[in-house]
Design a protein around this motif. Sequence first.
Motif, PDB file in Angstrom:
ATOM      1  N   THR A 266     -24.309   9.518 -13.202  1.00 17.38           N
ATOM      2  CA  THR A 266     -24.099   7.945 -12.966  1.00 17.38           C
ATOM      3  C   THR A 266     -25.039   7.122 -13.677  1.00 17.38           C
ATOM      4  OG1 THR A 266     -23.421   9.060 -10.869  1.00 17.38           O
ATOM      5  CG2 THR A 266     -23.377   6.478 -10.903  1.00 17.38           C
TER       6      THR A 266
ATOM      7  N   ARG B 270     -22.390  13.025 -10.354  1.00 14.67           N
ATOM      8  CA  ARG B 270     -21.726  11.792  -9.636  1.00 14.67           C
ATOM      9  C   ARG B 270     -22.472  11.513  -8.380  1.00 14.67           C
ATOM     10  NH1 ARG B 270     -16.616  10.915 -11.263  1.00 14.67           N
ATOM     11  NH2 ARG B 270     -15.766  10.401  -9.362  1.00 14.67           N
TER      12      ARG B 270
ATOM     13  N   HIS C 227     -30.696   9.874 -22.995  1.00 15.10           N
ATOM     14  CA  HIS C 227     -30.319   8.536 -22.982  1.00 15.10           C
ATOM     15  C   HIS C 227     -30.764   7.787 -24.111  1.00 15.10           C
ATOM     16  CE1 HIS C 227     -28.868   4.460 -21.843  1.00 15.10           C
ATOM     17  NE2 HIS C 227     -28.097   4.969 -20.937  1.00 15.10           N
TER      18      HIS C 227
ATOM     19  N   ARG D  48     -24.810   6.876 -17.368  1.00 14.23           N
ATOM     20  CA  ARG D  48     -23.759   6.188 -17.835  1.00 14.23           C
ATOM     21  C   ARG D  48     -24.133   4.617 -18.052  1.00 14.23           C
ATOM     22  NH1 ARG D  48     -21.019  10.293 -15.166  1.00 14.23           N
ATOM     23  NH2 ARG D  48     -20.469   8.995 -13.536  1.00 14.23           N
TER      24      ARG D  48
ATOM     25  N   ASP E  63     -17.175   2.470 -11.941  1.00 13.97           N
ATOM     26  CA  ASP E  63     -16.401   2.440 -13.031  1.00 13.97           C
ATOM     27  C   ASP E  63     -15.208   1.417 -13.281  1.00 13.97           C
ATOM     28  OD1 ASP E  63     -17.112   4.643 -13.857  1.00 13.97           O
ATOM     29  OD2 ASP E  63     -15.539   6.178 -12.898  1.00 13.97           O
TER      30      ASP E  63
ATOM     31  N   ARG F 157     -25.591   1.551 -19.660  1.00 16.48           N
ATOM     32  CA  ARG F 157     -25.974   1.163 -21.034  1.00 16.48           C
ATOM     33  C   ARG F 157     -27.475   0.979 -21.237  1.00 16.48           C
ATOM     34  NH1 ARG F 157     -21.524  -1.723 -18.894  1.00 16.48           N
ATOM     35  NH2 ARG F 157     -19.646  -0.974 -19.849  1.00 16.48           N
TER      36      ARG F 157
ATOM     37  N   GLY G 163     -18.639  -0.093 -15.464  1.00 16.84           N
ATOM     38  CA  GLY G 163     -19.843   0.566 -15.742  1.00 16.84           C
ATOM     39  C   GLY G 163     -21.197  -0.514 -15.404  1.00 16.84           C
TER      40      GLY G 163
END
Length: 241
Positions: free
Chosen positions: A186, A151, A226, A189, A121, A191, A125
């Motif tokens: 995780t 996580r 995603h 997240r 984080d 991109r 990211g």
Amino acid sequence: MQIHIFKDAAQIGEAAAQLFAAKLLQKPDCVLGLATGSTPLPTYDALVALHRRGLADFSRVRSFNLDEYVGIDRAHEQSYYRFMYDNLFSLVNIKPENVQVPHPVSEDLGADCDAYEAAIDAAGGIDLQILGIGNNGHIAFNEPCEVFPLRTHIVHLTESTILANQRFFNSADEVPRQAMTMGIGTILRAREILLIATGAGKAAAVAAMVNGNADPRCPASALHLHSHVTVFLDAGAALIL
Ligand code: GLP
């Protein structure tokens, strides 16, 4: 999920390395999510070749690896830390302080996991995450289960993963039973995600991922959730699509 089928693993390595090199040009200080296993090796080889030709500069790149065994030293030849140094980090100009591989060694492994998640984080990211897939559909070390883990956490490896990974050890008994791994949350997240699968041995896992809905019993199927996932397959891995 955008699926591309290539002739062989070498072609995939070239294409995947170009995707990474493009990311380094777009965003020289990007955060890469990196994977171990035999699958990404042609990609790392091709990336090293691009680096040597001046086409991939890692000087500002930061990276986070997906996972690591619990209970083997970083110097062990099968540690994922060592794998990354041998196959990529020592061959390009990435700075050691910008490289993170899970390091589950403290008394409180849960705290190690929380610190890893917080470090991702704090880096802003992951921009581009590379993934392989296990024979049972696992990604990183997220094994088939009832609920997608959100996580970074500690997992008990399944018998099928221990058997699949024993080829790197002297026997199945030597394969660690636990690992620290980014969670599915995780990974999602990141991109952008690139999953690579090669060889007919992965065909069933690939078909379960592509054809099914998101279901924690096939962890890779979470990638349906995603919006920017690319899948590179060779003919063998695409065999039963
Ligand atoms: C391991 C790793 C995964 C990897 C998988 C497949 O268990 N934790 O990240 O994707 O195995 O490995 P291979 O590419 O060697 O088939």
